[in-house]
Motif scaffolding. Structure first.
Motif, mmCIF file in Angstrom:
data_model
loop_
_atom_site.group_PDB
_atom_site.id
_atom_site.type_symbol
_atom_site.label_atom_id
_atom_site.label_comp_id
_atom_site.label_asym_id
_atom_site.label_seq_id
_atom_site.Cartn_x
_atom_site.Cartn_y
_atom_site.Cartn_z
ATOM 1 N N THR A 24 0.873 -1.310 -0.343
ATOM 2 C CA THR A 24 0.143 -0.126 0.063
ATOM 3 C C THR A 24 0.663 1.523 0.489
ATOM 4 O OG1 THR A 24 -1.610 -1.466 1.056
ATOM 5 C CG2 THR A 24 -1.518 1.311 1.258
ATOM 6 N N HIS A 25 2.236 1.400 1.149
ATOM 7 C CA HIS A 25 2.718 2.355 1.001
ATOM 8 C C HIS A 25 3.657 2.528 0.139
ATOM 9 C CE1 HIS A 25 1.093 3.156 5.000
ATOM 10 N NE2 HIS A 25 1.278 1.928 5.542
ATOM 11 N N SER A 26 4.003 1.950 -0.672
ATOM 12 C CA SER A 26 5.035 1.571 -1.615
ATOM 13 C C SER A 26 4.668 2.355 -3.119
ATOM 14 C CB SER A 26 6.251 0.720 -1.856
ATOM 15 O OG SER A 26 5.797 -0.735 -1.879
ATOM 16 N N GLN A 28 1.602 3.814 -3.649
ATOM 17 C CA GLN A 28 0.933 5.206 -2.949
ATOM 18 C C GLN A 28 1.381 6.324 -3.931
ATOM 19 O OE1 GLN A 28 -1.178 4.840 -0.707
ATOM 20 N NE2 GLN A 28 -2.435 7.175 -0.699
ATOM 21 N N ASP A 29 1.881 6.274 -4.444
ATOM 22 C CA ASP A 29 2.374 7.447 -5.633
ATOM 23 C C ASP A 29 2.006 6.763 -7.040
ATOM 24 O OD1 ASP A 29 3.613 9.395 -3.331
ATOM 25 O OD2 ASP A 29 5.698 8.536 -4.138
ATOM 26 N N LYS A 30 2.370 5.577 -7.140
ATOM 27 C CA LYS A 30 1.535 4.887 -8.423
ATOM 28 C C LYS A 30 0.219 5.003 -8.521
ATOM 29 C CE LYS A 30 4.839 2.262 -10.807
ATOM 30 N NZ LYS A 30 5.543 1.036 -11.290
ATOM 31 N N LEU A 31 -0.065 4.758 -7.809
ATOM 32 C CA LEU A 31 -1.653 4.659 -7.594
ATOM 33 C C LEU A 31 -2.773 6.107 -7.809
ATOM 34 C CD1 LEU A 31 -2.661 2.001 -4.971
ATOM 35 C CD2 LEU A 31 -2.496 2.060 -7.379
ATOM 36 N N LEU A 32 -1.912 7.136 -6.877
ATOM 37 C CA LEU A 32 -2.249 8.795 -7.272
ATOM 38 C C LEU A 32 -2.116 9.214 -8.421
ATOM 39 C CD1 LEU A 32 -0.912 10.268 -3.993
ATOM 40 C CD2 LEU A 32 -3.098 10.129 -4.567
ATOM 41 N N ALA A 33 -0.540 8.459 -8.926
ATOM 42 C CA ALA A 33 -0.260 9.094 -10.808
ATOM 43 C C ALA A 33 -1.574 8.710 -11.637
ATOM 44 C CB ALA A 33 0.915 8.862 -11.631
ATOM 45 N N ALA A 34 -2.094 7.058 -11.329
ATOM 46 C CA ALA A 34 -2.522 6.601 -12.031
ATOM 47 C C ALA A 34 -4.195 7.089 -12.381
ATOM 48 C CB ALA A 34 -2.700 4.815 -11.345
ATOM 49 N N GLN A 35 -4.802 7.994 -11.094
ATOM 50 C CA GLN A 35 -6.071 8.420 -10.834
ATOM 51 C C GLN A 35 -5.582 9.667 -11.268
ATOM 52 O OE1 GLN A 35 -6.547 9.338 -7.019
ATOM 53 N NE2 GLN A 35 -7.971 10.397 -7.344
ATOM 54 N N SER A 64 -11.001 6.309 -8.833
ATOM 55 C CA SER A 64 -10.633 7.364 -6.964
ATOM 56 C C SER A 64 -9.662 6.055 -6.660
ATOM 57 C CB SER A 64 -12.018 7.970 -6.482
ATOM 58 O OG SER A 64 -13.433 6.475 -6.244
ATOM 59 N N LEU A 65 -9.215 6.737 -5.167
ATOM 60 C CA LEU A 65 -8.017 5.788 -4.583
ATOM 61 C C LEU A 65 -8.814 7.262 -3.175
ATOM 62 C CD1 LEU A 65 -6.082 5.006 -3.657
ATOM 63 C CD2 LEU A 65 -4.044 6.878 -4.162
ATOM 64 N N THR A 66 -8.663 6.208 -2.318
ATOM 65 C CA THR A 66 -8.643 6.384 -0.710
ATOM 66 C C THR A 66 -7.871 5.563 -0.305
ATOM 67 O OG1 THR A 66 -10.506 4.245 0.291
ATOM 68 C CG2 THR A 66 -11.370 5.798 -1.013
ATOM 69 N N GLU A 67 -7.226 5.830 1.266
ATOM 70 C CA GLU A 67 -6.871 5.337 2.203
ATOM 71 C C GLU A 67 -6.789 3.553 1.866
ATOM 72 O OE1 GLU A 67 -6.755 6.385 6.537
ATOM 73 O OE2 GLU A 67 -6.931 8.548 5.675
ATOM 74 N N ARG A 68 -8.177 3.200 1.716
ATOM 75 C CA ARG A 68 -7.913 1.803 1.909
ATOM 76 C C ARG A 68 -8.225 0.441 0.549
ATOM 77 N NH1 ARG A 68 -11.489 0.051 6.352
ATOM 78 N NH2 ARG A 68 -10.438 -2.072 6.029
ATOM 79 N N TYR A 69 -8.690 1.514 -0.825
ATOM 80 C CA TYR A 69 -9.253 1.432 -1.937
ATOM 81 C C TYR A 69 -8.758 2.339 -3.450
ATOM 82 C CZ TYR A 69 -12.157 -1.980 1.040
ATOM 83 O OH TYR A 69 -12.700 -2.719 2.298
ATOM 84 N N ILE A 70 -8.869 1.660 -4.290
ATOM 85 C CA ILE A 70 -9.335 1.923 -6.042
ATOM 86 C C ILE A 70 -10.174 1.596 -6.079
ATOM 87 C CG2 ILE A 70 -6.442 2.495 -6.205
ATOM 88 C CD1 ILE A 70 -7.345 -0.254 -8.232
#
Length: 88
Positions: A24-26, A28-35, A64-70
């Motif tokens: 999850t933490h590692s 995070q940046d990729k998921l934010l960019a994907a969103q 969308s991206l939350t603390e626990r899900y995409i």
């Protein structure tokens, strides 16, 4: 890239389970960019996640991206702790 390719519409047909390693933490940046890619450019992201039947891979837009899900199409949620790999 690992994981059997499935259609994003079939994610709901599988029981999603936590991955062996919680990334999850590692990721995070990729998921934010994907969103951002999904919302601003309608660009798709490849996501590999863990199911009871082994890793599955989809190509989809991250809405969308939350603390626990995409969240992907049709309001389908994938737990972050189940995600193995993200690529775009």
């Amino acid at each position: 890239m690992i994981g059997q390719i499935i259609e994003k519409e079939h994610v709901i047909d599988y029981k999603i389970v936590p991955a062996e390693v919680d990334k999850t933490h590692s990721l995070q940046d990729k998921l934010l960019a994907a969103q951002r890619l999904g919302n601003e450019f309608k660009s798709k992201t490849t996501i590999v996640f863990q199911t009871e039947d082994g890793p599955k891979r989809i190509e989809t837009t991250v809405w969308s991206l939350t603390e626990r899900y995409i969240q992907i199409k049709s309001g389908v949620l994938i737990p972050l702790r189940s995600i193995i790999e993200v690529d775009y």
